[in-house]
Enzyme design. Structure first.
Site, PDB file in Angstrom:
ATOM      1  N   SER A  88       0.788  -1.377   0.197  1.00 30.29           N
ATOM      2  CA  SER A  88      -0.049   0.001   0.042  1.00 30.29           C
ATOM      3  C   SER A  88       0.974   1.187  -0.140  1.00 30.29           C
ATOM      4  CB  SER A  88      -0.783   0.044   1.162  1.00 30.29           C
ATOM      5  OG  SER A  88      -0.266   0.546   2.181  1.00 30.29           O
ATOM      6  N   ASP A  89       0.295   2.291  -0.524  1.00 30.89           N
ATOM      7  CA  ASP A  89       1.212   3.533  -0.319  1.00 30.89           C
ATOM      8  C   ASP A  89       1.031   3.964   1.053  1.00 30.89           C
ATOM      9  OD1 ASP A  89       2.353   6.035  -0.937  1.00 30.89           O
ATOM     10  OD2 ASP A  89       1.254   6.194  -2.945  1.00 30.89           O
ATOM     11  N   TRP A  90       1.693   5.215   1.402  1.00 31.20           N
ATOM     12  CA  TRP A  90       1.784   5.393   2.919  1.00 31.20           C
ATOM     13  C   TRP A  90       0.759   5.819   3.829  1.00 31.20           C
ATOM     14  CZ3 TRP A  90       5.645   2.635   1.507  1.00 31.20           C
ATOM     15  CH2 TRP A  90       6.722   2.443   2.042  1.00 31.20           C
TER      16      TRP A  90
END
Length: 641
Positions: free
Chosen positions: A326-328
Site C-alpha cells: 500500500s502507499d503510505w
C-alpha cells in the site's frame, strides 16, 4: 550479534539464522526459494509474520549509526521497530554519503540478527538519482550519479538508455545495501496540473509502457537475484487523472476521474510491468469516481481499499502474483511536529484504524506502507478477525523476494568499497551528458518554429524603448567568446568559452532560468513540497524580463507543464528542462552536447484550456506546444513557406 557463518562437514557454508548451531532447510543455500520459504513459514511466530507486513520510514544517523529514538519523520528508534516489533522492511530517508549509507545498512542487518530467525532487513528507497527533493516522493543524494528526472529520460525516447540508467541505479543501490526501489512510476501525466509528473515517463501510454519495462529490467535483471534491486511499480492502476489536477496525498485531491473513458490507456504500463516481472505493485491513494469496467459498480474508495481492482482486476484478470504494497499511511493520521496529514482513507474516513486495516487486507494488500501499528494487526488476529493463513499468504510473497535477493545468505555490503562503486566517473559523465541531451528547444530565434505565425515573436511585442536597447539576437548554439549575463544561473556552471559579465547592458545575451509556476501551500504536512494549482506565471514576470536590455535565452525548469505564452513575447530562445543542472544546460545551449529532447507532455496555451480539458486524455488542452515537439529535432520535416 551477527548470525554466524558456519560450514557443515560436507563443505556447505551457511548463516546460522536461528542460532541453533545446525543447518536447517531455510538456511540451506542449495535449496530452492520455494523449499526454503515452505520450511521457514511454519517456524515463524505470529509476531514475526505480522512484522513482515509493515513497511515504514527509517532514518540513519549522520555517521552511520542507528537512531535510538524517533527521527525527523520516523516515529520510533531502530531497535524498537526491528527487535521490538519484528519489522524488516524500511524506506530510508536522507543519506549523506556512500560510506555512511553502507555502514548504517550493515548495522541494521546486525540488529536484525537479534530476532528469533534473523530475518534480514529489506532497505528500500524512493528515487534519489535526480536533483529534486520531496520528503514524500524523492531524495537528493549527490554522491550517486545525477540524471534528469524521468520526464527528461522520456524526452529522449530511448529504451536502451533507460535500461542503462536503471542498471546504474541498481549497481549504486546494491553497493550501499539498498535492495528495493519504490519506483518506477508508471503513471501517465495526462493532467497538466498534477504535482507528480516529473516522476513519470510522460503522457503517452505506449512510451510509458516501453520505458517502464526497461526500468524494471535494469533494476531486477531477467529475474531477481543476489545483485538485483526489486522494483515496486506505482501507482496502480494509474494515478495521473486527478480531478482538477490535485494530488491524492491531500483530502481535496482524493478523486480520480475518467471523463474521456481512457482507463485502459492508464492501465497499459502496469500490464507491461506485470509481464516484465515487477516484484511489487503499489496502488495510489486516489479513489475512482464514476468508473465502469464491466465489473459492476466500482466502489468509490481509495485504490488500496478497492477489492474489485486489487483482487478482481490485478490478481485475477491480470494474473499478478507479486507483492502488493500500500502507499503510505492509509490507516492512521500522520503527525509531524505541529502539522498533520490525515490518513489517506478516502471513501472510508468513517472507519476506525482497525476497520481500515481489515478492509485493506480484504482488498488484497500484502504490506502496510508507512505504518508501524503492528499491535492493531496482532489484536485482530487475537480476536479472530484475521487468520494465520491470511498472514502466511502475504508473508510467503514477502519472504520469497528476500530469498531471491540473497538477503538470507548474505545481507552485508563492503563499507570500504562502497564510495568507489557509486558516482563513478563513467556514470557521472553519462548522467550529465543525458541531462544536456534531454534539453528541449521550443523556440530558436532564426527559425521561430512554432505551430503557426500567430505564435511568432516579433520585436513589436516589446516596448520600443527596450527593443531599441537590444543589439542583435540570440541563437543556438552560443559561440565561444559570447558575453553572457546570468539570472538564476550559477557562474561556476558556465563553460564553452562563454564570458560572464556583471551587467546586462554589457552582454550579448542574457541567460535566464525560471522555475515552473505553482501555488504555494503549507497547511498540511508535506503540502509545501507539492507544486500544485495554476500553471500561469506571475503577471509581472514578462514585463520585468522585457526591460532587460539584451536578447534573452530563457529556460523553464519544468516539474510539470507551464503556460509559456507570455514568454514568447520576451524570449529570443526558449527551452524547457526536466531535472537538468545549470552545468548541463550550458553544455546544451553551447552545443558541447547538442540538445535532443522532445516534449514528453503537451504544454498548454492558457489555463482556460486546462480547466476545460479531460484529466484522463493526453494533450486535451489545445496545446501551444504538443507532446513530441522540438524546434531543434523536429518529429516531421517543417513545411515549406
Amino acid at each position: 550479534m551477527r548470525a554466524e557463518f558456519l560450514t557443515t562437514t560436507d563443505g556447505v557454508t551457511f548463516r546460522d539464522l536461528n542460532h541453533n548451531g545446525r543447518l536447517d532447510p531455510f538456511e540451506d543455500p542449495r535449496l530452492s526459494v520455494a523449499e526454503r520459504v515452505d520450511d521457514l513459514l511454519p517456524r515463524l511466530s505470529v509476531e514475526e509474520l505480522v512484522g513482515l507486513m509493515f513497511h515504514t520510514v527509517i532514518e540513519a544517523g549522520d555517521d552511520g549509526q542507528l537512531l535510538d529514538g524517533p527521527g525527523r519523520i520516523a516515529k520510533s528508534g531502530s531497535r524498537d521497530v526491528v527487535v521490538g516489533k519484528r519489522m524488516n522492511h524500511f524506506n530510508v530517508h536522507a543519506l549523506t554519503s556512500a560510506r555512511q549509507a553502507a555502514s548504517w545498512a550493515n548495522r541494521l542487518q546486525e540488529l536484525a540478527c537479534e530476532t528469533p530467525h534473523s530475518i534480514p532487513v529489506t532497505i528500500s528507497t524512493d528515487p534519489r538519482h535526480a536533483a529534486a527533493e520531496n520528503a514524500g516522493t524523492s531524495w537528493a543524494s549527490n554522491f550517486f550519479s545525477q540524471w534528469p528526472d524521468p520526464m527528461g529520460l522520456a524526452a529522449l525516447d530511448d529504451v536502451g538508455l533507460v535500461w542503462e540508467f536503471a542498471d546504474i541505479v541498481r549497481r549504486e543501490y546494491v553497493a550501499v545495501g539498498i535492495r528495493a526501489a519504490l519506483h518506477p512510476t508508471a503513471d501517465l501525466a495526462t493532467e497538466p496540473r498534477w504535482a507528480r509528473q516529473r516522476e513519470t515517463f510522460g503522457a503517452d501510454h505506449r512510451l510509458v509502457a516501453r520505458l517502464t519495462e526497461a526500468a524494471i529490467h535494469g533494476l531486477q535483471g531477467d529475474e531477481l537475484g543476489p545483485q538485483s534491486v526489486s522494483a515496486t511499480t506505482k501507482h496502480f492502476p494509474g494515478a495521473g487523472p486527478q480531478a482538477d489536477g490535485e494530488d491524492a496525498h491531500f483530502p481535496y485531491g482524493r478523486d480520480q476521474v475518467y471523463p474521456g473513458g481512457r482507463f485502459d490507456e492508464h492501465l497499459l504500463p502496469f500490464k507491461t510491468a506485470i509481464a516484465a516481472g515487477t516484484a511489487a505493485m503499489m496502488p495510489y491513494y486516489g479513489r475512482p469516481v464514476g468508473l465502469d469496467l464491466g465489473m459492476g459498480h466500482i466502489e468509490e474508495v481509495g485504490f488500496g481499499y478497492n477489492k474489485q481492482l486489487l483482487t478482481g482486476l490485478l490478481r485475477r484478470r491480470l494474473g499478478y502474483q507479486g507483492v502488493i504494497l500500500s502507499d503510505w499511511e492509509l490507516v492512521n493520521d500522520n503527525l509531524v511536529g505541529d502539522q498533520v496529514l490525515p490518513a489517506r482513507a478516502w471513501g472510508v474516513e468513517h472507519l476506525s484504524p482497525a476497520e481500515r486495516m481489515l478492509k485493506l487486507l480484504d482488498a488484497g494488500i500484502d504490506q502496510f506502507g508507512g505504518e508501524e501499528c503492528t499491535h492493531l494487526l496482532l489484536e485482530l488476529v487475537a480476536d479472530g478477525y484475521v487468520s494465520r493463513d491470511r498472514l502466511e499468504e502475504s508473508a510467503r510473497r514477502l519472504l520469497r523476494v528476500k530469498f531471491q535477493l540473497g538477503l538470507f545468505d548474505n545481507p552485508y555490503v563492503d563499507e570500504e568499497a562502497a564510495p568507489a562503486l557509486v558516482g563513478t566517473p563513467r556514470a557521472t559523465e553519462l548522467g550529465l551528458r543525458t541531462q544536456a541531451r534531454s534539453v528541449v528547444v521550443l523556440v530558436d530565434s532564426p527559425t521561430r518554429s512554432l505551430r503557426s505565425d500567430e505564435h511568432a515573436t516579433p520585436r513589436s511585442l516589446r516596448s520600443d524603448e527596450v527593443a531599441s536597447r537590444r543589439a542583435g539576437t540570440a541563437a543556438l548554439p552560443l559561440a565561444p567568446g559570447t558575453r553572457v549575463w546570468l539570472d538564476e544561473v550559477l557562474p561556476e556552471a558556465v563553460s564553452g568559452g562563454l564570458v560572464v559579465v556583471d551587467r546586462p547592458e554589457d552582454a550579448d545575451v542574457g541567460l535566464v532560468r525560471l522555475n515552473a509556476p505553482f501555488e504555494p501551500r503549507d497547511d498540511l504536512f508535506l503540502e509545501s513540497w507539492f507544486h500544485q494549482g495554476s500553471l500561469d506565471f506571475p503577471p509581472g514576470l514578462k514585463h520585468r524580463l522585457a526591460r532587460i536590455p539584451c536578447p534573452l535565452i530563457i529556460d523553464v525548469k519544468a516539474d510539470r507543464p507551464a503556460v509559456l505564452t507570455p514568454l514568447l513575447e520576451v524570449a529570443d530562445v526558449l527551452t524547457v528542462t526536466f531535472g537538468v543542472s545549470d552545468t548541463a544546460w550550458i553544455q546544451a545551449i553551447t552545443g558541447q552536447v547538442p540538445p535532443e529532447g522532445r516534449l514528453p507532455v503537451a504544454f498548454p496555451g492558457s489555463m482556460d484550456a486546462v480547466r476545460a480539458s479531460m484529466p484522463d486524455v493526453a494533450g486535451d488542452i489545445d496545446p501551444l506546444f504538443p507532446a513530441g515537439y522540438s524546434a531543434a529535432v523536429p518529429a516531421d520535416p517543417l513545411p515549406t513557406r
